[in-house]
Write a protein that holds these residues in place. Structure first.
Motif, PDB file in Angstrom:
ATOM      1  N   VAL A  76       1.143  -1.159   0.286  1.00 51.21           N
ATOM      2  CA  VAL A  76      -0.106   0.116  -0.069  1.00 51.21           C
ATOM      3  C   VAL A  76       1.051   1.359   0.119  1.00 51.21           C
ATOM      4  O   VAL A  76       0.382   2.559  -0.295  1.00 51.21           O
ATOM      5  N   ILE A  77       1.940   0.938   0.781  1.00 52.65           N
ATOM      6  CA  ILE A  77       3.060   2.345   0.850  1.00 52.65           C
ATOM      7  C   ILE A  77       3.725   2.628  -0.600  1.00 52.65           C
ATOM      8  O   ILE A  77       3.656   3.609  -0.991  1.00 52.65           O
ATOM      9  N   ALA A  78       3.917   1.395  -1.719  1.00 52.53           N
ATOM     10  CA  ALA A  78       4.450   1.910  -2.524  1.00 52.53           C
ATOM     11  C   ALA A  78       3.408   2.139  -3.280  1.00 52.53           C
ATOM     12  O   ALA A  78       4.159   3.368  -4.385  1.00 52.53           O
ATOM     13  N   VAL A  79       2.133   2.046  -3.708  1.00 50.31           N
ATOM     14  CA  VAL A  79       1.390   2.345  -4.363  1.00 50.31           C
ATOM     15  C   VAL A  79       0.846   4.279  -4.015  1.00 50.31           C
ATOM     16  O   VAL A  79       1.148   4.221  -4.991  1.00 50.31           O
ATOM     17  N   GLU A  80       0.231   4.659  -2.873  1.00 57.96           N
ATOM     18  CA  GLU A  80       0.865   5.246  -2.719  1.00 57.96           C
ATOM     19  C   GLU A  80       1.558   6.262  -2.602  1.00 57.96           C
ATOM     20  O   GLU A  80       0.801   7.230  -3.243  1.00 57.96           O
ATOM     21  N   GLU A  81       2.765   5.840  -2.473  1.00 55.28           N
ATOM     22  CA  GLU A  81       3.950   6.925  -3.213  1.00 55.28           C
ATOM     23  C   GLU A  81       3.600   7.458  -4.269  1.00 55.28           C
ATOM     24  O   GLU A  81       4.357   8.299  -4.582  1.00 55.28           O
ATOM     25  N   ILE A  82       4.139   6.370  -5.283  1.00 58.61           N
ATOM     26  CA  ILE A  82       4.028   6.032  -6.340  1.00 58.61           C
ATOM     27  C   ILE A  82       3.167   7.042  -7.218  1.00 58.61           C
ATOM     28  O   ILE A  82       3.383   8.024  -7.960  1.00 58.61           O
ATOM     29  N   SER A  83       1.778   6.648  -6.722  1.00 57.69           N
ATOM     30  CA  SER A  83       0.468   7.520  -7.533  1.00 57.69           C
ATOM     31  C   SER A  83       0.243   9.043  -6.390  1.00 57.69           C
ATOM     32  O   SER A  83      -0.137   9.574  -7.587  1.00 57.69           O
ATOM     33  N   GLY A  91       0.223   1.960 -11.274  1.00 53.73           N
ATOM     34  CA  GLY A  91      -2.008   0.904 -11.905  1.00 53.73           C
ATOM     35  C   GLY A  91      -0.405  -0.632 -12.219  1.00 53.73           C
ATOM     36  O   GLY A  91      -1.320  -1.476 -11.907  1.00 53.73           O
ATOM     37  N   VAL A  92       0.102  -0.081 -12.394  1.00 54.84           N
ATOM     38  CA  VAL A  92       1.033  -1.994 -13.114  1.00 54.84           C
ATOM     39  C   VAL A  92       1.221  -2.741 -11.871  1.00 54.84           C
ATOM     40  O   VAL A  92       1.068  -3.684 -12.129  1.00 54.84           O
ATOM     41  N   LEU A  93       2.320  -2.137 -11.414  1.00 56.60           N
ATOM     42  CA  LEU A  93       2.622  -1.908  -9.619  1.00 56.60           C
ATOM     43  C   LEU A  93       1.355  -3.354  -8.963  1.00 56.60           C
ATOM     44  O   LEU A  93       1.435  -3.676  -8.974  1.00 56.60           O
ATOM     45  N   ARG A 250      -8.862  -4.242  -4.803  1.00 56.30           N
ATOM     46  CA  ARG A 250      -8.951  -3.148  -4.325  1.00 56.30           C
ATOM     47  C   ARG A 250      -8.603  -2.355  -3.364  1.00 56.30           C
ATOM     48  O   ARG A 250      -8.709  -1.115  -3.121  1.00 56.30           O
ATOM     49  N   ILE A 251      -7.547  -2.812  -2.346  1.00 58.71           N
ATOM     50  CA  ILE A 251      -6.768  -2.377  -1.592  1.00 58.71           C
ATOM     51  C   ILE A 251      -6.426  -1.597  -2.431  1.00 58.71           C
ATOM     52  O   ILE A 251      -5.529  -0.206  -2.199  1.00 58.71           O
ATOM     53  N   GLY A 252      -5.463  -2.186  -3.061  1.00 55.53           N
ATOM     54  CA  GLY A 252      -5.046  -1.253  -4.684  1.00 55.53           C
ATOM     55  C   GLY A 252      -5.293  -0.112  -4.453  1.00 55.53           C
ATOM     56  O   GLY A 252      -4.620   0.727  -5.557  1.00 55.53           O
ATOM     57  N   VAL A 253      -6.017  -0.411  -5.346  1.00 55.02           N
ATOM     58  CA  VAL A 253      -7.474   0.726  -6.098  1.00 55.02           C
ATOM     59  C   VAL A 253      -6.985   1.984  -4.488  1.00 55.02           C
ATOM     60  O   VAL A 253      -6.517   3.205  -5.423  1.00 55.02           O
ATOM     61  N   LYS A 365     -10.503  10.062 -11.729  1.00 49.63           N
ATOM     62  CA  LYS A 365     -12.286   9.181 -12.340  1.00 49.63           C
ATOM     63  C   LYS A 365     -12.040   8.014 -12.468  1.00 49.63           C
ATOM     64  O   LYS A 365     -12.978   7.027 -12.274  1.00 49.63           O
ATOM     65  N   GLY A 366     -10.518   7.400 -13.186  1.00 48.83           N
ATOM     66  CA  GLY A 366     -11.149   6.383 -13.166  1.00 48.83           C
ATOM     67  C   GLY A 366     -10.512   5.376 -12.071  1.00 48.83           C
ATOM     68  O   GLY A 366     -11.341   3.761 -12.121  1.00 48.83           O
ATOM     69  N   THR A 367     -10.583   5.788 -10.731  1.00 51.22           N
ATOM     70  CA  THR A 367     -10.393   4.704  -9.595  1.00 51.22           C
ATOM     71  C   THR A 367     -11.738   4.297  -9.073  1.00 51.22           C
ATOM     72  O   THR A 367     -12.035   3.636  -8.564  1.00 51.22           O
ATOM     73  N   GLN A 368     -12.931   5.139  -9.719  1.00 50.39           N
ATOM     74  CA  GLN A 368     -13.639   5.520  -9.052  1.00 50.39           C
ATOM     75  C   GLN A 368     -14.510   4.011 -10.411  1.00 50.39           C
ATOM     76  O   GLN A 368     -15.275   3.779  -9.412  1.00 50.39           O
ATOM     77  N   ILE A 369     -14.381   3.243 -11.294  1.00 47.46           N
ATOM     78  CA  ILE A 369     -14.607   2.721 -12.472  1.00 47.46           C
ATOM     79  C   ILE A 369     -13.841   1.914 -12.111  1.00 47.46           C
ATOM     80  O   ILE A 369     -14.408   0.394 -11.853  1.00 47.46           O
ATOM     81  N   TYR A 370     -13.005   0.866 -12.683  1.00 46.49           N
ATOM     82  CA  TYR A 370     -11.944  -0.042 -11.738  1.00 46.49           C
ATOM     83  C   TYR A 370     -11.937  -1.219 -10.903  1.00 46.49           C
ATOM     84  O   TYR A 370     -11.993  -0.165  -9.584  1.00 46.49           O
ATOM     85  N   GLU A 371     -12.373  -2.660 -11.585  1.00 44.31           N
ATOM     86  CA  GLU A 371     -11.699  -3.160 -10.036  1.00 44.31           C
ATOM     87  C   GLU A 371     -13.257  -3.173  -8.658  1.00 44.31           C
ATOM     88  O   GLU A 371     -13.844  -2.456  -8.157  1.00 44.31           O
ATOM     89  N   GLY A 372     -13.984  -2.945 -10.019  1.00 47.78           N
ATOM     90  CA  GLY A 372     -15.733  -2.704  -9.529  1.00 47.78           C
ATOM     91  C   GLY A 372     -15.778  -1.451  -9.488  1.00 47.78           C
ATOM     92  O   GLY A 372     -15.867  -0.357  -8.798  1.00 47.78           O
TER      93      GLY A 372
END
Length: 387
Positions: A76-83, A91-93, A250-253, A365-372
């Motif tokens: 989560v830390i890695a995804v958050e800090e890169i995002s 997103g690839v990660l 979903r945790i990743g998103v 906007k995309g995060t509200q749509i993908y992964e459900g």
């Protein structure tokens, strides 16, 4: 010792050190390259190599499968800090460690686990081919089929929104292997080197709000012959595998959304301090300061939900389906609100590509749509109230 906000979400000193490492990497290795990729409309493939070489790709994937063997909170830390800087590499990660990594390490064959090792040792890009023109949230409407023919399956169908599809080194494809018309006839197949298969056609990159650098492929599978050993797990359990992997996905998103919100807050507080109107910084105006305050409150609330869910997984929870849906839905709604307000705070400059907040708005906007979609996730949350 006084506790900080981050201490209350189950992070240990090693997590704080890791955050500093990822933040420094993101600011020095990723941020300077963003303008190049965005202006060219080119996916930042090279940044995945940079991620992998820095040991920041297979974060929560065990070392035996080529990953770093860290916990979910580190993921989560890695995804958050890169995002916080640029969502495309995050997103690839997120996808490779979530839907792909979780599935192949848990139900993949030994050969498929070798492919998993290749992903993280060779910095490969992955994709999931699930959505169809008529089948988005309604998975029962899937029409793509995989018919058994001796030692092969013959794959036929039409997929859209296959993220990273035409640049992927491995694609997971979901198809029907029976005609019962329910979830129990859905299976999953792993296709390495998808460009090499006759009948597998990437017909276009779907133009989308996130911009030309994003890769969202429309794919045709026309009598694609796949070896039977490409079947992931058991026939008829593909939908079940997806649902299990979505806890991680979903945790990743949610982490992507937290990073985007942090980016919006960082950009907005800096701009509000520098920008003057009527002889004073605009941060002194209540209309602006309240926006910043709301952004900060909602950021910390979404961060708490996200890290709490990750900590539960690290603590051995069998399932975090409801928590993951809550974190994903809340954090992505917060990110969209934060991006909208960040653009407003920046005024006409926020509407310009000269500043990052217009990109944050597109990414959010995309995060509200993908992964459900968030509507589907709210259905998951409401349903679990009565189970």
């Amino acid at each position: 010792m006084e506790l900080t906000m981050h201490d209350t979400i189950g992070l240990e000193p090693r997590h704080h050190d890791f955050r500093e490492r990822v933040r420094s990497f993101s600011e020095t290795e990723i941020e300077p390259a963003i303008e190049k990729y965005e202006e060219r409309g080119e996916f930042p493939t090279e940044l995945i190599d940079v991620l992998g070489d820095a040991g920041l790709y297979g974060i929560n994937v065990p070392e035996e499968f080529g990953g770093e063997g860290l916990d979910t909170r580190s993921f989560v830390i890695a995804v958050e800090e890169i995002s916080r800087v640029y969502k495309l590499p995050a997103g690839v990660l997120s996808l490779s460690c979530g839907l792909i990594g979780h599935t192949l390490q848990n139900v993949g064959t030994e050969r498929q686990k070798e492919w998993l090792r290749d992903i993280f040792t060779e910095n490969q890009i992955t994709a999931v081919s699930l959505t169809e023109p008529q089948a988005g949230s309604d998975a029962n409407a899937l029409e793509t089929t995989a018919e058994r023919d001796g030692d092969e399956y013959i794959l036929n169908g039409h997929k859209v929104w296959t993220t990273h599809g035409e640049i992927a080194d491995l694609i997971l494809v979901v198809a029907r292997t029976d005609d019962t018309g329910n979830h129990n006839d859905v299976s999953m197949f792993a296709i390495p080197d998808p460009q090499e298969y006759d009948g597998l056609k990437f017909i276009r990159n779907i133009p989308c709000m996130e911009g030309d650098a994003a890769v969202e492929s429309e794919v045709i599978y026309d009598d694609v012959r796949l070896p039977a050993e490409f079947l992931v797990g058991e026939e008829g359990k593909g939908f079940q595998y997806i649902m299990q992997a979505l806890d991680i996905g979903r945790i990743g998103v949610a982490a992507q959304a937290v990073g985007i919100t942090q980016g919006c807050l960082d950009a907005s507080t800096e701009y509000a301090d520098e920008r003057e109107q009527f002889g004073q910084p605009i941060r002194d105006f209540q209309g602006v300061s309240f926006k910043l305050a709301d952004m900060k409150m909602n950021l910390e609330a979404s961060r708490l939900l996200t890290y709490q869910t990750a900590a539960r997984l690290d603590g051995g929870a069998d399932s975090v389906t409801q928590e993951a849906s809550m974190a994903k839905t809340f954090a992505t709604d917060v990110a969209m609100d934060a991006a909208t307000e960040a653009v407003q705070i920046h005024g006409s400059r926020g509407y310009s590509t000269d500043y990052p907040v217009e990109r944050y708005m597109r990414e959010a906007k995309g995060t509200q749509i993908y992964e459900g979609t968030n509507e589907v996730n709210r259905t998951v949350i409401a349903r679990d109230l009565y189970e």
